[in-house]
Enzyme design. Structure first.
Site, PDB file in Angstrom:
ATOM      1  N   ASP A 657      52.934   8.670 -27.628  1.00 20.20           N
ATOM      2  CA  ASP A 657      52.615   9.823 -26.787  1.00 20.20           C
ATOM      3  C   ASP A 657      52.660  11.096 -27.620  1.00 20.20           C
ATOM      4  OD1 ASP A 657      52.687   9.515 -23.443  1.00 20.20           O
ATOM      5  OD2 ASP A 657      52.588  11.549 -24.221  1.00 20.20           O
ATOM      6  N   HIS A 695      53.930  15.972 -22.104  1.00 22.34           N
ATOM      7  CA  HIS A 695      53.628  14.642 -21.579  1.00 22.34           C
ATOM      8  C   HIS A 695      54.573  13.583 -22.142  1.00 22.34           C
ATOM      9  CE1 HIS A 695      51.181  10.997 -20.819  1.00 22.34           C
ATOM     10  NE2 HIS A 695      50.669  11.696 -19.812  1.00 22.34           N
ATOM     11  N   SER A 863      49.480   7.597 -15.631  1.00 18.63           N
ATOM     12  CA  SER A 863      50.273   7.865 -16.836  1.00 18.63           C
ATOM     13  C   SER A 863      51.760   7.680 -16.575  1.00 18.63           C
ATOM     14  CB  SER A 863      50.038   9.306 -17.310  1.00 18.63           C
ATOM     15  OG  SER A 863      49.088   9.366 -18.337  1.00 18.63           O
TER      16      SER A 863
END
Length: 947
Positions: A657, A695, A863
């Protein structure tokens, strides 16, 4: 939703106000239906929602033609919709009040909304009163269908009236552009040897001003500014050229002498255009200052230069629209496609019949500049050459003269098949390129249409464009204004008068606006009501065209990044000339040797599949998720915590990520479990994985929520921009061969495998599968528009879909695949950690959600279902290692893990998928596997492992 101040003007008969009111009523009906216990009420709200959508679609269809709704129809629905608000205002006033008050409470908690709805809104106390509203909407919708049938040829003239034409702004811009061109041409013949070959890059825009800007710039009313770059020998100099109407009227304030208007700054006449550019170069001002020029009475003057305020980095080569189409079609989102269409149509509106727009213009002439951080603002420039000078100071485009754009004396029967405006034909071609995200010749090959190839005559291009459009028009939805705009562009009769002659310039511009620009504007406004056309020029340049229209960072933020990570942008986002894509790092074609990236035609998709809800996350949804997580944690505490010992074999998980905020309190609490870090973007700082996006921190914290005893390995493969498949492949290989992980979590996806380097990613996935490493990937948030993303679509990857806390499928899920196990778990209103440097002052990315100081936020998307699913799988693997150590290794097989997850989703004998998906839910309820006796649990898992 558009702000109340921008809706309901008389020029469109209040249609915009009605559309906004329908959106508001639709939101209210959805909210009330969710909490309604009465069956009749739920049916009523469902009917009301359906008619709001149907009527809104009718209004979209009508306004897309450039027409307005008939007065009697507008008045009746305004009166009826206004009646739902208990107010003494007029019908239109009630709708405005409804919009204003709902906009005020729509982001508040449910109690505030309920108080407003209970005191101010009424659909009727009795069932028959409520059904009267439904009957009215049904009758009104039928009247609209009769008055405005789908076949527009059946419409009658007395039933509608055209909307107002564009203001004189477009003519002012065109006249100003013409004046600038002539003034510059008059300064070209300097006598320098060799003669200068001037190049120009002119910024494209609407040149509209918002009402606020208009008020602020009252002293400069009538002034048109042009931003451009000029060059002599590829030394590009930023320039702003001002034009203004002469103003002679002054106001005498009583008791004071009239104050003369002060000039902007002292002006010096420009004799030769090369002079200010050479002086700027000699003074080394080219990189830091912008030349200020002004055109007055046909002459060019130099003003005092100003410091550049933009982020354009002239040391980096710009990227053309053609290169985006060939090498990075993923850059196009539905938003950027619509914005580009409007800006390109304005280019023709403003610059047609001026030397700035050549008849041969195409997508290679539309350029986008990089910033110092290699972001690419959606700020298009038109590249052209300044016209040569003749006796009159100007020279017509020779190609345009030869191609028939200007009338010729001799008649040729083939002229009947020609188009009077070649630049508009090119606009049609570029609109098709933008919609399909592919170069025109590639689109023609895909449709098996043979085009002229090297023959670039206007006659051939018109025939080619017409044939390709006929072949592809069925692929464009009828209500999408790209279809209407291209259709009108390619209809020669639209651009001719009754005698078959080409329209004069003023009539032509009015027709361009009515037939092309306005429909595209309407389409943008209806799809994205928050985007103001008046503010489009400013808004567009805040979007990063190279990264799924994410926001461009401020200049200060970019400088901070460069100071903190001095080598990062050189390693990640700044590609070497002619080699790296502005998006994913794959090869971009050079202008002279184009290299297509494949024939795949796909819609753009986001790299990180998170889904911002239209109205925010409700408190109820957040509370439901918290309860769901507590039920899972109760299972973990019962079956894992008592058995854990220092010698217990941990589950190892790699997270691919955007990195992690190691200073976050939640991450510091789990610091011992973070075993290794690797930054694949910076060669010089491999262990620095600072999260600039958020994120990765959010995803990693979720994994710790569901697998608190796991060992986590951080692979930073992206920042804000999408990652290269090659980088992801390297990270997977290291996770398998060096870190020896049990599973990998990948909360991202590509819309296609036709990306440079994807074959290496595919090989890495097979390598992981061969070594029994479980891979989990997000399904995507494209709804029914696309199938699963890649790599989630790969057979060797576990695809994860999203649900709410009750197991209801998320609206953004891709369609379930028939005869496959479609696994899903909670991905809505998920709360997790957020980097502290990205939080607001009180420690929240979303202040109204979470506890004070928690540095957390709430998000939705596949996600976030992905790390939840990976965490549940880690729990199952750890349970097996603790309780079935002789067989636990078999659970690293993808087939067995999927079988066990499906078994957990099945709450009883014969239980099947819910809404097409197997909802993986872990609790101590009797129907859940872990709500049963431990002997039964162990035997069930053993049966799966032995299968």
């Amino acid at each position: 939703m558009a702000p109340v101040s921008s809706v309901g003007d008389k020029s469109n008969n209040g249609t915009v106000l009605i559309q906004a009111a329908l959106e508001t009523i639709l939101d209210i009906a959805k909210l009330l239906r969710t909490d309604a216990d009465d069956g009749e009420l739920r049916v009523f709200y469902a009917d009301l929602m359906a008619y709001c959508v149907v009527i809104r679609n009718h209004l979209d269809r009508i306004t897309s033609t450039g027409m307005r709704l008939a007065c009697d129809l507008a008045d009746t629905i305004t009166a009826r919709l206004g009646a739902i608000l208990t107010s003494s205002a007029s019908a239109e006033g009630r709708l405005r009040e409804l919009l204003a008050r709902w906009n005020h409470v729509r982001t508040k908690d449910k109690l505030v909304k309920a108080q407003f709805l209970g005191s101010a809104v009424t659909f009727g106390e009795r069932h028959d009163q409520r059904m009267d509203l439904v009957d009215f909407l049904a009758s009104w919708e039928n009247d609209v269908q009769v008055r405005y049938p789908e076949d527009r040829s059946l419409w009658t003239a007395e039933d509608f009236a055209p909307q107002n034409k564009t203001s004189d702004t477009s003519f002012a811009v065109s006249s100003a552009a013409q004046a600038v061109s002539k003034a510059m041409a008059a300064c070209r013949n300097c006598g320098c040897m060799p003669a200068h070959d001037f190049g120009a890059r002119l910024r494209l825009g609407t040149h509209r001003k918002s009402s606020a800007d208009a008020d602020a710039d009252a002293d400069t009313e009538g002034e048109v500014d042009f931003d451009m770059f000029l060059s002599l020998k590829q030394d590009w100099q930023e320039v702003r050229v001002h034009t203004a109407k002469e103003k002679l009227v002054q106001f005498d304030i009583e008791g004071q002498a009239p104050r003369p208007r002060q000039p902007r700054t002292l002006a010096a006449p420009v004799q030769w255009l090369c002079e200010p550019i050479f002086k700027a170069k000699a003074k080394k001002m080219m990189a830091t200052f912008r030349l200020e020029l002004k055109v007055t009475r046909g002459r060019l003057f130099k003003l005092q230069s100003e410091r550049r305020s933009g982020l354009v980095d002239l040391t980096k080569s710009p990227v053309s629209l053609e290169e985006f189409l060939q090498g990075s079609p993923r850059a196009f989102t539905e938003k950027t496609k619509r914005i580009l269409a409007v800006l390109l149509s304005y280019a023709v509106l403003h610059l047609h019949d001026t030397p700035w727009l050549q008849s041969t213009w195409n997508s290679s002439d539309i350029l986008f500049f990089r910033t110092s951080a290699s972001e690419i603002p959606l700020r298009p420039f038109l590249q052209t050459r300044l016209p040569g000078t003749g006796e009159d100071g100007s020279k017509l485009d020779e190609h345009a003269q030869q191609s028939g754009e200007w009338n010729e004396d001799e008649f040729d029967p083939d002229d009947l098949m020609q188009h009077p405006c070649p630049t508009i034909v090119t606009l049609a071609i570029m609109l098709m390129e933008v919609y399909f995200m592919t170069p025109f010749d590639h689109l023609a090959r895909r449709l098996n249409v043979e085009v002229g190839g090297g023959d670039s005559s206007c006659f051939t291009r018109f025939l080619d464009a017409s044939m390709v459009f006929e072949a592809c028009r069925n692929e464009i939805p009828e209500n999408f204004q790209f279809l209407y705009a291209v259709e009108r562009c390619l209809n020669p009769a639209i651009w001719e008068d009754e005698d078959g002659s080409r329209l004069d310039s003023q009539a032509l511009r009015s027709r361009i606006y009515e037939e092309v620009v306005r429909p595209l504007e309407n389409d943008l406004s209806l799809a994205y009501s928050a985007i103001s056309i008046e503010d489009l020029d400013r808004f567009a340049q805040t979007l990063n065209f190279s990264s799924w229209d994410q926001a461009i960072r401020s200049q200060q933020a970019q400088k901070q990044d460069l100071c903190q990570y001095p080598n990062q942008h050189e390693q990640t986002t700044r590609p070497p000339s002619g080699s790296a894509s502005p998006l994913s790092g794959h090869a971009l074609p050079s202008r002279s040797h184009p290299k297509p990236s494949g024939e795949a035609d796909y819609k753009a998709s986001r790299f990180f599949d998170d889904e911002p809800p239209p109205n925010g996350h409700s408190l109820e949804a957040c509370a439901n998720y918290s309860r769901w997580k507590r039920k899972y944690q109760a299972v973990y505490d019962k079956f894992i915590a008592p058995c854990m010992a220092p010698s217990a074999p941990p589950v190892k998980i790699a997270v691919l990520d955007t990195g992690i905020d190691l200073n976050h309190p939640d991450m510091q609490a789990c610091a011992e479990n973070i075993k290794d870090k690797h930054n694949w973007l910076r060669e010089s700082a491999r262990t620095v994985v600072h999260d600039l996006d958020g994120h990765g921190t959010f995803v990693t914290s979720l994994l710790f929520d569901y697998a608190p005893d796991a060992e986590i390995y951080i692979a930073k493969i992206a920042d804000r921009s999408p990652a290269s498949p090659r980088v992801i492949a390297q990270a997977i290989t290291r996770a398998v061969d060096v870190w020896k992980v049990d599973m990998i979590s990948m909360s991202f996806g590509f819309p296609t495998r036709a990306i440079d380097g994807y074959d290496e990613l595919e090989h890495a996935i097979k390598h992981a599968y061969y070594h029994d490493v479980l891979l989990f990937a997000a399904a995507s948030n494209s709804g029914g528009q696309l199938l699963r993303a890649y790599p989630a679509r790969e057979a060797n990857v576990v695809c994860v879909h999203s649900t709410d806390a009750h197991g209801n499928r998320s609206r953004f899920n891709p369609t379930a695949v028939v005869e496959e196990v479609n696994l899903a778990t909670v991905g809505e209103a998920v709360e997790s950690a957020w980097p502290m440097h990205l939080c607001s002052g009180d420690g929240h990315a979303v202040p109204e959600e979470g506890d004070e100081g928690a540095y957390c936020t709430v998000k939705s998307g596949t996600s976030y279902a992905t790390p939840v699913m990976a965490g549940i799988a880690a729990f199952l693997l750890l349970y097996a290692r603790l309780n079935l150590p002789d067989r636990a290794h078999l659970l690293r097989s993808q087939g067995r893990m999927v079988t066990l997850l499906r078994r957990i989703a099945q709450k009883g004998q014969g239980s099947g998928p819910r809404d097409g998906y197997y909802f993986v839910d872990v609790s101590l309820y009797d129907d859940s596997l872990f709500g049963k006796d431990k002997t039964y649990i162990d035997q069930t898992i053993r049966d799966v492992l032995n299968s």
